[in-house]
Design a protein around this motif. Structure first.
Motif, PDB file in Angstrom:
ATOM      1  N   ARG A 168      41.215  49.951 -41.207  1.00  0.00           N
ATOM      2  CA  ARG A 168      41.528  51.254 -41.793  1.00  0.00           C
ATOM      3  C   ARG A 168      43.020  51.558 -41.667  1.00  0.00           C
ATOM      4  O   ARG A 168      43.638  52.103 -42.585  1.00  0.00           O
ATOM      5  N   ALA A 169      43.613  51.198 -40.522  1.00  0.00           N
ATOM      6  CA  ALA A 169      45.049  51.414 -40.324  1.00  0.00           C
ATOM      7  C   ALA A 169      45.869  50.615 -41.329  1.00  0.00           C
ATOM      8  O   ALA A 169      46.867  51.096 -41.858  1.00  0.00           O
ATOM      9  N   VAL A 170      45.435  49.384 -41.602  1.00  0.00           N
ATOM     10  CA  VAL A 170      46.142  48.546 -42.585  1.00  0.00           C
ATOM     11  C   VAL A 170      46.139  49.214 -43.954  1.00  0.00           C
ATOM     12  O   VAL A 170      47.167  49.258 -44.653  1.00  0.00           O
ATOM     13  N   SER A 171      45.000  49.756 -44.367  1.00  0.00           N
ATOM     14  CA  SER A 171      44.911  50.402 -45.681  1.00  0.00           C
ATOM     15  C   SER A 171      45.708  51.702 -45.726  1.00  0.00           C
ATOM     16  O   SER A 171      46.304  52.042 -46.753  1.00  0.00           O
ATOM     17  N   LEU A 172      45.758  52.457 -44.613  1.00  0.00           N
ATOM     18  CA  LEU A 172      46.513  53.710 -44.593  1.00  0.00           C
ATOM     19  C   LEU A 172      48.018  53.456 -44.616  1.00  0.00           C
ATOM     20  O   LEU A 172      48.766  54.169 -45.294  1.00  0.00           O
ATOM     21  N   ILE A 173      48.457  52.460 -43.868  1.00  0.00           N
ATOM     22  CA  ILE A 173      49.892  52.159 -43.813  1.00  0.00           C
ATOM     23  C   ILE A 173      50.342  51.446 -45.081  1.00  0.00           C
ATOM     24  O   ILE A 173      51.434  51.671 -45.590  1.00  0.00           O
ATOM     25  N   GLY A 174      49.485  50.554 -45.605  1.00  0.00           N
ATOM     26  CA  GLY A 174      49.833  49.807 -46.809  1.00  0.00           C
ATOM     27  C   GLY A 174      50.539  48.506 -46.546  1.00  0.00           C
ATOM     28  O   GLY A 174      51.085  47.894 -47.469  1.00  0.00           O
ATOM     29  N   CYS A 175      50.548  48.054 -45.284  1.00  0.00           N
ATOM     30  CA  CYS A 175      51.241  46.819 -44.937  1.00  0.00           C
ATOM     31  C   CYS A 175      50.239  45.674 -44.825  1.00  0.00           C
ATOM     32  O   CYS A 175      49.027  45.869 -44.947  1.00  0.00           O
TER      33      CYS A 175
END
Length: 488
Positions: free
Chosen positions: A293-300
């Protein structure tokens, strides 16, 4: 037709038997509708074992290389249809990895390349040259999946073979999705065969594999990793959408029922698991978000976020160890800070696009120290504020673009060489251009740094600097040759 013979090479064989020494595709297409065994086939070269079509990703067209088992080819010189399955890599009858150095003239690409042999001319020695066997783990994996299908083919049980194949392709699709996810989080060597990679995945997680409907259900029941479950659910949903648009043999599998059963299994595990932060819903209640989820929120990229966590740039990560897997959770405020930071930086490609320059121009800015990168382990980024500052500095010193611009040169044009004796002087002049020491002109129609130009003043300045460098070099060289008058 010979047992399990590929339709395309059979048509070429028929053409040669009827006196056409060097058949062409037009000859085979003229013969195709006249024979009962080939009338239902299409010129795409897909194998035919049933009225149901195969998924496009599971087969190769006739322009692809011809793969084969050397032992099978030695016993009977004909191409088998099963070798045209892109996911079929090892012969389970002789336990030999398929080779790909055969070609049919005119039909397949690469028949004129080195180390390529015609189907009609290859010798036994050439068939066996370079043949290899799979390692024991991979052999066990392909036998569990493919042995029943290939045995049914050899025994001419086409209906049973196609039933096996449908279940195999369903399992292969799910395994491929899991393998793709594993590559993002684990160090998977590059260049290893696909079957080897899947065998390692199955052995590492001890997945049960059986090419039956019950076997598919058992396989889904054994998937407990949250990351794996998310990937499999997405793949099952994609299957349902694809099958509604273009039905294939996978429509014979109750995909919707399996997906519903898989979802119910996930909810049951969530209520009985003693690990509080194992599931995303419970992590959100505690103020955390999962790594995915963090990857999708940050976009990295996942690899970058993992590096930020390992280097303690992204702080507050909570790591939970369950069995042989690590599950990472991040505080919500940390994810928001990382998102703001990632939005303030740019990659090489983004810098070139936003400044309107090519790679040579970017290297010139770096060499002149007008643009300074920030490094986070492997990736290299640039502050977007530095890009804005570069453009603002030129805006302050730029003059209006003249009506006659034949004598002007782009600011980062060919007058700055990639290497050679003029490069240091050119880089110094480039630095002076941002300080306004000589004329810089702005063209309003362009964007980024591509809108700025210099005139002959810059080129004359480069020549003068270069002459000065040569004079100093000669003076130093001459001085070093003079004998010293000082006593030793």
């Amino acid at each position: 037709m010979l047992p399990d013979e590929w339709v395309e090479t059979y048509l070429f064989r028929v053409a040669r038997a009827n006196g056409i020494r060097c058949p062409r595709l037009s000859d085979t297409e003229r013969i195709r509708p006249t024979l009962p065994t080939t009338i239902l086939s299409k010129p795409d070269g897909y194998p035919i074992w049933s009225d149901s079509t195969l998924p496009r990703w599971s087969v190769v067209t006739r322009v692809n290389k011809i793969r084969y088992c050397p032992e099978c080819m030695t016993r009977s010189r004909h191409i088998r249809s099963r070798w045209r399955l892109s996911v079929f890599d090892v012969c389970t009858i002789h336990h030999i990895r398929l080779k790909d150095d055969l070609a049919e003239p005119v039909m397949t690409k690469g028949y004129g390349q080195e180390n390529r042999y015609f189907v009609t001319e290859v010798t036994d020695e050439q068939l066996w040259a370079g043949a290899v066997c799979p390692m024991p783990g991979e052999r066990r994996h392909v036998e569990r999946l493919w042995s029943g299908f290939e045995r049914s083919i050899v025994e001419s049980d086409i209906r049973g073979a196609f039933k096996h194949l449908t279940c195999i392709l369903f399992l292969e699709a799910l395994l491929d999705a899991l393998a793709t996810t594993s590559r993002e989080f684990e160090d998977v060597p590059l260049g290893i065969p696909r079957s080897t990679e899947l065998a390692k995945l199955v052995e590492g997680y001890r997945f049960p594999l059986s090419a039956t409907l019950d076997g598919i259900g058992n396989f889904l029941d054994q998937i407990t990793e949250p990351t794996h479950r998310i990937v499999v659910l997405a793949r099952l949903r994609r299957m349902l959408i694809d099958e509604s648009h273009r039905p294939t043999c996978l429509s014979n599998v109750p995909i919707a029922d399996l997906r519903r059963r898989f979802l119910l299994g996930a909810q049951k595990n969530a209520t009985t698991s003693p690990h509080a932060l194992l599931y995303p819903s419970q992590a959100r209640a505690a103020g955390y978000v999962t790594f995915q989820r963090a990857v999708s929120l940050i976009g990295c990229a996942p690899r970058l976020l993992k590096q930020l966590i390992d280097s303690n740039i992204c702080q507050g990560a909570s790591v939970a160890q369950y069995g042989g897997r690590r599950h990472i959770f991040l505080p919500q405020h940390t994810v928001e800070e990382c998102s703001k930071w990632y939005a303030s930086i740019a990659t090489f490609e983004q810098v070139m696009k936003e400044l309107g320059i090519d790679r040579r121009g970017l290297l010139a800015l770096l060499s002149a120290r007008l643009l300074r990168p920030i490094a986070v382990h492997m990736p290299t980024f640039f502050q977007r504020s530095d890009l804005t500052d570069l453009c603002r500095r030129l805006e302050d010193v730029a003059r209006p673009f003249p009506t006659k611009a034949a004598h002007l040169h782009p600011l980062l044009g060919e007058w700055i060489p990639s290497s050679g004796r003029y490069r240091p002087a050119s880089l110094k002049v480039l630095t002076e251009a941002f300080s306004g020491k000589f004329p810089v002109f702005r063209q309003m129609e362009s964007s980024g740094l591509s809108t700025y130009f210099v005139d002959h003043t810059a080129l004359e300045r480069v020549r003068r600097l270069r002459k000065g460098d040569i004079a100093r070099h000669r003076h130093q060289e001459y001085s070093s040759r003079q004998p010293s008058l000082l006593p030793e």
